[in-house]
Design a protein around this motif. Structure first.
Motif, PDB file in Angstrom:
ATOM      1  N   ARG A  27       0.839  -1.194   0.000  1.00 32.55           N
ATOM      2  CA  ARG A  27       0.000   0.000   0.000  1.00 32.55           C
ATOM      3  C   ARG A  27       0.882   1.255   0.000  1.00 32.55           C
ATOM      4  O   ARG A  27       1.873   1.337   0.700  1.00 32.55           O
ATOM      5  N   SER A  32      -1.538   3.331  -7.572  1.00 35.11           N
ATOM      6  CA  SER A  32      -2.617   4.199  -8.058  1.00 35.11           C
ATOM      7  C   SER A  32      -2.076   5.299  -8.954  1.00 35.11           C
ATOM      8  O   SER A  32      -2.631   5.588 -10.025  1.00 35.11           O
ATOM      9  N   ASN A  56     -11.618   3.610  -8.567  1.00 34.01           N
ATOM     10  CA  ASN A  56     -10.775   3.427  -7.383  1.00 34.01           C
ATOM     11  C   ASN A  56     -11.684   2.993  -6.235  1.00 34.01           C
ATOM     12  O   ASN A  56     -12.499   3.773  -5.743  1.00 34.01           O
ATOM     13  N   GLU A  58     -11.214   2.560  -3.264  1.00 35.94           N
ATOM     14  CA  GLU A  58     -10.972   3.184  -1.964  1.00 35.94           C
ATOM     15  C   GLU A  58     -11.827   4.441  -1.804  1.00 35.94           C
ATOM     16  O   GLU A  58     -11.915   4.995  -0.713  1.00 35.94           O
ATOM     17  N   ASP A  63     -18.306   2.857  -2.926  1.00 37.44           N
ATOM     18  CA  ASP A  63     -18.433   2.052  -1.711  1.00 37.44           C
ATOM     19  C   ASP A  63     -19.513   0.979  -1.845  1.00 37.44           C
ATOM     20  O   ASP A  63     -19.461  -0.046  -1.175  1.00 37.44           O
ATOM     21  N   GLU A  91      -7.236  -1.119  -6.480  1.00 36.94           N
ATOM     22  CA  GLU A  91      -7.501  -1.828  -5.221  1.00 36.94           C
ATOM     23  C   GLU A  91      -8.734  -2.721  -5.372  1.00 36.94           C
ATOM     24  O   GLU A  91      -9.673  -2.694  -4.577  1.00 36.94           O
ATOM     25  N   GLN A  94     -11.132  -5.253  -3.007  1.00 28.45           N
ATOM     26  CA  GLN A  94     -12.318  -4.869  -2.241  1.00 28.45           C
ATOM     27  C   GLN A  94     -13.587  -5.513  -2.789  1.00 28.45           C
ATOM     28  O   GLN A  94     -14.619  -5.540  -2.122  1.00 28.45           O
ATOM     29  N   THR A 195      -2.329   1.235   8.791  1.00 28.84           N
ATOM     30  CA  THR A 195      -3.277   0.878   7.730  1.00 28.84           C
ATOM     31  C   THR A 195      -2.982  -0.504   7.180  1.00 28.84           C
ATOM     32  O   THR A 195      -3.898  -1.314   6.970  1.00 28.84           O
ATOM     33  N   LYS A 199      -5.782  -3.048   7.893  1.00 31.06           N
ATOM     34  CA  LYS A 199      -6.623  -3.223   6.705  1.00 31.06           C
ATOM     35  C   LYS A 199      -6.162  -4.377   5.833  1.00 31.06           C
ATOM     36  O   LYS A 199      -6.973  -5.191   5.379  1.00 31.06           O
ATOM     37  N   ASP A 200      -4.873  -4.446   5.569  1.00 29.44           N
ATOM     38  CA  ASP A 200      -4.370  -5.434   4.617  1.00 29.44           C
ATOM     39  C   ASP A 200      -3.979  -6.756   5.273  1.00 29.44           C
ATOM     40  O   ASP A 200      -3.808  -7.750   4.573  1.00 29.44           O
TER      41      ASP A 200
END
Length: 401
Positions: A27, A32, A56, A58, A63, A91, A94, A195, A199-200
């Protein structure tokens, strides 16, 4: 923004090809930005805006797109049936089942598809068999020192000063836009660490013990370039944390794999130089970025040698080598670097000024009984470039070559 020439060239090599381009990496390593730059170049070359879809995952606006059917509907609503479609999915991990949509779009449309992801699970699921043989993975690392130096070349700072900053703060591209002071950069790196961990790693795995996860990562940071095992790591962590129960080595192994899959650490397996085979125990670990190591173990002389070894390891990966730790009887070669064309041996040391150090670094090369190129990389500035056929190279010269 810094232009990532090497990665852009790889994308361009597969442009307008049905092969799906998958960019993976830590990340904030620049994935990106890479896609954005490539998109902008497409527009400058005459591709029409309506031919490009850039999503994207993110961003809040996407969402609600969290499964393959939702993604398919969003893309096909704007896809052009009679023109080339350039599709960028940033990403994409997701989206559950994303491979189904990408596979279908590739078959239904004249589509040039690019995706990024911050977890190796991206291509390890059963669903990934849908695109097996029809994708190319581009593994992205943070900035090399050559890229970092190119950005600051006209800053008035010496090569050595810039290298020390690079070693200290790391090469995450966003650092270039921040004030170069410890507090600001430390805060930024801490946020990236949090993060990635939350998150990952935690977000992608069934792991609830965040304290154990952080202890494993801290152990790796403090033992970069050291031979280790899950057994020794489990004993050390249990003792350090004063735990009443034992930590299972298998649990440590699972956590290490999670960290590898988030691209925050890399494992270097041992390679038997005489038997020409990869061994399955006592590996070494390196960090994806020295800045993310230093926020855990700090900046000190004790870690300097490990940090430069870490930088060389990553540089060899960038140059397309598979990198192992060499085992030559009872001696160790820091790196055995192998690609389709060649095998090379490397030793990394702060200095060769001391005769005992010279002997220690040269000794593992003596009994290899082969003619592979052998190199010692050192921070010394020396006019001696060869000792009995062994190359002696200054570290900064090597990184800038």
């Amino acid at each position: 923004m810094i232009y990532r020439t090497e990665y852009m060239q790889r994308l361009k090599a597969f442009k307008d090809n049905k092969i799906i381009k998958v960019v993976t990496g830590l990340r904030r390593s620049g994935k990106s930005t890479l896609l954005e730059m490539f998109r902008d170049e497409l527009l400058q070359s005459g591709v029409q805006p309506e031919q490009i879809q850039y999503i994207n995952f993110e961003l809040m606006k996407y969402d609600a797109v969290r499964n393959y059917k939702q993604l398919y509907n969003v893309v096909t609503e704007k896809a052009l049936p009679d023109k080339k479609n350039y599709l960028f999915f940033d990403e994409i991990q997701q989206v559950s089942g994303w491979e189904k949509t990408v596979n279908s779009l590739s078959l239904e449309y004249d589509a040039d598809i690019y995706v990024t992801g911050s977890n190796a699970y991206l291509l390890s699921s059963e669903l990934a068999t849908l695109i097996s043989g029809r994708y190319v993975e581009i593994k992205m690392l943070p900035l090399s020192f050559k890229e970092y130096y190119g950005y600051y070349r006209d800053s008035g700072k010496s090569r050595e000063e810039l290298f020390n900053n690079y070693l200290k703060y790391g090469g995450l591209p966003q650092l270039l836009s921040l004030p170069q002071d410890e507090q600001t950069i430390g805060t930024f790196l801490s946020s990236i660490y949090d993060t990635v961990i939350l998150k990952d790693v935690l977000g992608r795995n069934k792991l609830r013990d965040i304290d154990l996860l952080k202890r494993v990562y801290a152990f790796v940071c403090g033992n970069v370039g050291s031979i280790t095992s899950t057994n020794s790591m489990a004993k050390y962590i249990a003792n350090e944390a004063k735990l009443d129960t034992n930590v299972r080595p298998a649990t440590i192994g699972n956590i290490l794999e999670m960290l590898e899959n988030a691209f925050i650490i890399y494992r270097a397996d041992r390679y038997d130089v005489k038997g020409k085979e990869v061994l399955k125990s006592l590996e070494k670990y390196y960090l994806a970025d020295t800045g993310l190591k230093n926020i855990i173990v700090g900046y000190n002389l004790e870690n300097y040698g490990h940090s430069i070894e870490n930088v060389v390891y990553l540089e060899l990966l960038r140059r397309g080598y598979r990198v192992y730790v060499g085992k030559n009887a009872a001696k160790e070669i820091d790196f055995v670097a192998i690609n389709k064309e060649e095998t090379r041996y490397f030793q990394v040391t702060e200095s060769l000024a001391d005769k005992a150090t010279q002997e220690r670094e040269i000794a593992p090369f003596r009994s290899t009984h082969d003619f592979y190129e052998k190199t010692i990389i050192t921070t010394d500035k020396t006019y001696i470039t060869n000792v009995n056929g062994i190359k002696i190279v200054n570290l900064i010269d090597f990184l800038l070559s």
